[in-house]
Scaffold this active site. Structure first.
Site, PDB file in Angstrom:
ATOM      1  N   ARG A 103     -18.577 -16.663  33.535  1.00  0.00           N
ATOM      2  CA  ARG A 103     -18.834 -15.227  33.634  1.00  0.00           C
ATOM      3  C   ARG A 103     -19.775 -14.841  32.483  1.00  0.00           C
ATOM      4  O   ARG A 103     -19.969 -15.597  31.541  1.00  0.00           O
ATOM      5  CB  ARG A 103     -17.508 -14.465  33.540  1.00  0.00           C
ATOM      6  N   SER A 127     -19.517 -12.060  30.454  1.00  0.00           N
ATOM      7  CA  SER A 127     -19.003 -11.219  29.365  1.00  0.00           C
ATOM      8  C   SER A 127     -19.169 -11.986  28.051  1.00  0.00           C
ATOM      9  O   SER A 127     -19.191 -13.220  28.040  1.00  0.00           O
ATOM     10  CB  SER A 127     -17.535 -10.894  29.590  1.00  0.00           C
ATOM     11  N   LYS A 168      -4.972 -17.582  30.862  1.00  0.00           N
ATOM     12  CA  LYS A 168      -4.060 -16.515  31.283  1.00  0.00           C
ATOM     13  C   LYS A 168      -4.604 -15.742  32.491  1.00  0.00           C
ATOM     14  O   LYS A 168      -3.850 -15.054  33.159  1.00  0.00           O
ATOM     15  CB  LYS A 168      -3.748 -15.564  30.124  1.00  0.00           C
ATOM     16  N   ASP A 169      -5.905 -15.884  32.764  1.00  0.00           N
ATOM     17  CA  ASP A 169      -6.496 -15.217  33.931  1.00  0.00           C
ATOM     18  C   ASP A 169      -6.521 -16.116  35.172  1.00  0.00           C
ATOM     19  O   ASP A 169      -7.028 -15.705  36.217  1.00  0.00           O
ATOM     20  CB  ASP A 169      -7.930 -14.771  33.613  1.00  0.00           C
ATOM     21  N   SER A 208      -2.769  -3.463  31.043  1.00  0.00           N
ATOM     22  CA  SER A 208      -1.848  -4.570  31.305  1.00  0.00           C
ATOM     23  C   SER A 208      -0.428  -4.049  31.498  1.00  0.00           C
ATOM     24  O   SER A 208       0.133  -3.390  30.612  1.00  0.00           O
ATOM     25  CB  SER A 208      -1.910  -5.545  30.124  1.00  0.00           C
ATOM     26  N   LEU A 209       0.181  -4.340  32.657  1.00  0.00           N
ATOM     27  CA  LEU A 209       1.562  -3.910  32.896  1.00  0.00           C
ATOM     28  C   LEU A 209       2.509  -4.537  31.885  1.00  0.00           C
ATOM     29  O   LEU A 209       3.496  -3.938  31.486  1.00  0.00           O
ATOM     30  CB  LEU A 209       1.985  -4.283  34.321  1.00  0.00           C
ATOM     31  N   ARG A 210       2.211  -5.765  31.481  1.00  0.00           N
ATOM     32  CA  ARG A 210       3.045  -6.451  30.483  1.00  0.00           C
ATOM     33  C   ARG A 210       3.018  -5.703  29.149  1.00  0.00           C
ATOM     34  O   ARG A 210       4.058  -5.482  28.524  1.00  0.00           O
ATOM     35  CB  ARG A 210       2.514  -7.879  30.280  1.00  0.00           C
ATOM     36  N   ARG A 211       1.815  -5.287  28.726  1.00  0.00           N
ATOM     37  CA  ARG A 211       1.728  -4.562  27.457  1.00  0.00           C
ATOM     38  C   ARG A 211       2.334  -3.169  27.597  1.00  0.00           C
ATOM     39  O   ARG A 211       3.034  -2.694  26.704  1.00  0.00           O
ATOM     40  CB  ARG A 211       0.259  -4.483  27.008  1.00  0.00           C
ATOM     41  N   ARG A 262      -9.811  -0.669  30.912  1.00  0.00           N
ATOM     42  CA  ARG A 262     -10.326  -1.962  31.385  1.00  0.00           C
ATOM     43  C   ARG A 262     -11.709  -2.197  30.810  1.00  0.00           C
ATOM     44  O   ARG A 262     -12.234  -1.402  30.063  1.00  0.00           O
ATOM     45  CB  ARG A 262     -10.375  -1.980  32.918  1.00  0.00           C
ATOM     46  N   GLY A 263     -12.294  -3.335  31.184  1.00  0.00           N
ATOM     47  CA  GLY A 263     -13.611  -3.677  30.678  1.00  0.00           C
ATOM     48  C   GLY A 263     -13.496  -4.789  29.659  1.00  0.00           C
ATOM     49  O   GLY A 263     -12.388  -5.180  29.275  1.00  0.00           O
ATOM     50  N   ASN A 264     -14.629  -5.326  29.219  1.00  0.00           N
ATOM     51  CA  ASN A 264     -14.549  -6.442  28.282  1.00  0.00           C
ATOM     52  C   ASN A 264     -14.160  -5.944  26.887  1.00  0.00           C
ATOM     53  O   ASN A 264     -14.052  -4.749  26.642  1.00  0.00           O
ATOM     54  CB  ASN A 264     -15.841  -7.274  28.304  1.00  0.00           C
ATOM     55  N   VAL A 265     -13.906  -6.914  26.006  1.00  0.00           N
ATOM     56  CA  VAL A 265     -13.363  -6.605  24.682  1.00  0.00           C
ATOM     57  C   VAL A 265     -14.249  -5.597  23.944  1.00  0.00           C
ATOM     58  O   VAL A 265     -13.761  -4.612  23.358  1.00  0.00           O
ATOM     59  CB  VAL A 265     -13.204  -7.906  23.863  1.00  0.00           C
ATOM     60  N   THR A 324     -16.319  -3.360  25.145  1.00  0.00           N
ATOM     61  CA  THR A 324     -16.206  -2.040  25.766  1.00  0.00           C
ATOM     62  C   THR A 324     -14.923  -1.341  25.320  1.00  0.00           C
ATOM     63  O   THR A 324     -14.913  -0.143  25.028  1.00  0.00           O
ATOM     64  CB  THR A 324     -16.151  -2.194  27.308  1.00  0.00           C
ATOM     65  N   ARG A 325     -13.818  -2.080  25.277  1.00  0.00           N
ATOM     66  CA  ARG A 325     -12.535  -1.476  24.901  1.00  0.00           C
ATOM     67  C   ARG A 325     -12.569  -0.984  23.454  1.00  0.00           C
ATOM     68  O   ARG A 325     -12.074   0.095  23.147  1.00  0.00           O
ATOM     69  CB  ARG A 325     -11.400  -2.492  25.099  1.00  0.00           C
ATOM     70  N   CYS A 342      -0.640 -12.819  38.905  1.00  0.00           N
ATOM     71  CA  CYS A 342      -0.929 -12.584  37.484  1.00  0.00           C
ATOM     72  C   CYS A 342      -0.682 -11.146  37.074  1.00  0.00           C
ATOM     73  O   CYS A 342      -0.359 -10.874  35.926  1.00  0.00           O
ATOM     74  CB  CYS A 342      -2.390 -12.872  37.164  1.00  0.00           C
TER      75      CYS A 342
HETATM   76  N1  LIG Z   1      -7.487  -9.992  30.354  1.00  0.00           N
HETATM   77  C1  LIG Z   1      -8.740 -10.355  29.794  1.00  0.00           C
HETATM   78  C2  LIG Z   1      -8.599 -11.431  28.778  1.00  0.00           C
HETATM   79  N2  LIG Z   1      -8.439 -12.718  29.157  1.00  0.00           N
HETATM   80  C3  LIG Z   1      -8.292 -13.474  28.035  1.00  0.00           C
HETATM   81  C4  LIG Z   1      -8.385 -12.637  26.942  1.00  0.00           C
HETATM   82  C5  LIG Z   1      -8.258 -13.067  25.542  1.00  0.00           C
HETATM   83  C6  LIG Z   1      -8.444 -14.520  25.250  1.00  0.00           C
HETATM   84  C7  LIG Z   1      -7.266 -15.387  25.569  1.00  0.00           C
HETATM   85  O1  LIG Z   1      -6.152 -14.925  25.834  1.00  0.00           O
HETATM   86  O2  LIG Z   1      -7.462 -16.618  25.549  1.00  0.00           O
HETATM   87  C8  LIG Z   1      -8.593 -11.341  27.405  1.00  0.00           C
HETATM   88  C9  LIG Z   1      -8.772 -10.111  26.614  1.00  0.00           C
HETATM   89  C10 LIG Z   1      -7.484  -9.490  26.154  1.00  0.00           C
HETATM   90  O3  LIG Z   1      -6.443  -9.603  26.826  1.00  0.00           O
HETATM   91  O4  LIG Z   1      -7.516  -8.806  25.117  1.00  0.00           O
END
Ligand SMILES: NCc1[nH]cc(CCC(=O)O)c1CC(=O)O
Length: 318
Positions: free
Chosen positions: A17, A19, A89-90, A135-138, A155-158, A160-161, A248
């Site tokens: 990807r 990002s 984790k994705d 994230s529902l977990r968080r 949402r969005g990449n790191v 952006t957040r 997931c």
């Molecule tokens: N969900 C997106 C994602 N996928 C992996 C990471 C971080 C890197 C990792 O866990 O290896 C992130 C960003 C985040 O959750 O802050």
């Protein structure tokens, strides 16, 4: 996998990807492969995925996290790339048929990070503070700690957040330490959110390589980056997650750690949690056993969670 124009240099193409985090991780794998195999030429093939493009709807609504993998898998099937690099984790618990994970790299920091420009940790947030995370977990773990918080999607990449936090949209956000550290944002981590009070996503902090399961050469090249202890831990975490539901985008957390007493076989401890993003209810279970039984320990922790009511919590989101 090709041998180029008579130069005898093997070429390995990594689909990734676009990002900044995905590119960092793919460059990291490329560098490790070049070091493990002198003479191997490694190139990135950056691609955009539906998961990256559609930011206005929830991941669940557009088909789950597997979306981040689909385009990369199609490129491997078409022969345009030899392997792909993912945050494990994705990666869905069940891979698409015909694909394999030939290597899981040594895990970086597994913890979540509390990030804020004004507050040191969750307990210091003022009443009713706004916290950003999709994230529902968080969300579930934040609700359990602080029912008063107002949770907002993010949402969005790191990058952006972080920009949205800095724009004042949130009092704090929660991100993975690993992603922040990889992108040089260590300084943004106000506190690490740690076990057993706070658990990460299954396999958080671990990078995996995916390739076609019939690509013998690629499987062999990638195997050089395998980290056995990390594999053992993520197998236990993903086994628990699979036994609970197999997707997931659910409020499920897990962390496995290995311990070793002199002269004893390695032991694995697995902590698991299923929660509710709606009201902060949560069930927890943990188990310790032989590292060789990683899969079974994952299944047993899942069964213990289900016996404590995890099924009802999961039914709310599935
Ligand atoms: N969900 C997106 C994602 N996928 C992996 C990471 C971080 C890197 C990792 O866990 O290896 C992130 C960003 C985040 O959750 O802050």
């Amino acid at each position: 996998m090709r041998c180029d124009n008579g130069r005898m240099n093997q070429l390995l193409r990594i689909a990734t990807r676009k990002s900044p985090l995905a590119l960092w991780q793919s460059e990291h794998v490329a560098a490790a492969l070049r070091e493990a195999h002198p003479g191997l030429e490694v190139r990135l093939v950056p691609m955009s995925t539906r998961g990256d493009e559609v930011l206005d709807r929830s991941l669940a609504a557009i088909g789950g996290k597997g979306l981040f993998l689909k385009e990369l898998e199609l490129a491997m099937q078409r022969g345009e790339a030899d392997c792909a690099v993912h945050s494990l984790k994705d990666v869905p618990m069940e891979l698409e048929p015909g694909f394999a994970l030939p290597a899981v790299l040594e895990r970086a920091d597994h913890a979540d990070a509390f990030v804020s420009n004004h507050y040191d940790d969750v307990s210091r947030l003022p009443d009713g503070a706004v916290v950003g995370t999709s994230s529902l977990r968080r969300q579930a773990q934040l609700r359990a700690l602080r029912p008063d918080l107002r949770l907002r999607d993010l949402r969005g990449n790191v990058n952006t957040r972080l920009a949205r936090l800095d724009a004042g949209d949130y009092d704090a956000i929660v991100l993975a330490c690993a992603g922040l550290q990889r992108l040089g944002f260590d300084g943004r981590i106000r506190c690490r959110m740690t076990a057993p009070g706070w658990l990460p996503a299954p396999a958080q902090g671990a990078i995996a390589i995916e390739c076609r399961d019939d690509a013998t050469d690629v499987l062999a090249l990638c195997a050089a980056l395998e980290h056995a202890d990390t594999r053992t831990c993520v197998v236990a975490e993903r086994s628990m997650n699979r036994a609970l539901h197999g997707s997931c985008h659910v409020p499920v957390a897990a962390l496995a750690t290995l311990g070793q007493e002199p002269g004893e076989p390695a032991t694995l401890r697995l902590d698991g949690m299923v929660g509710s993003a709606a009201d902060g209810r949560a069930v927890r279970a943990s188990l310790q056993g032989s590292a060789e039984d990683a899969v079974a320990i994952g299944v047993e922790v899942a069964q213990a969670l289900l016996a404590r009511g995890a099924g009802d919590l999961l039914a709310e989101v599935l």
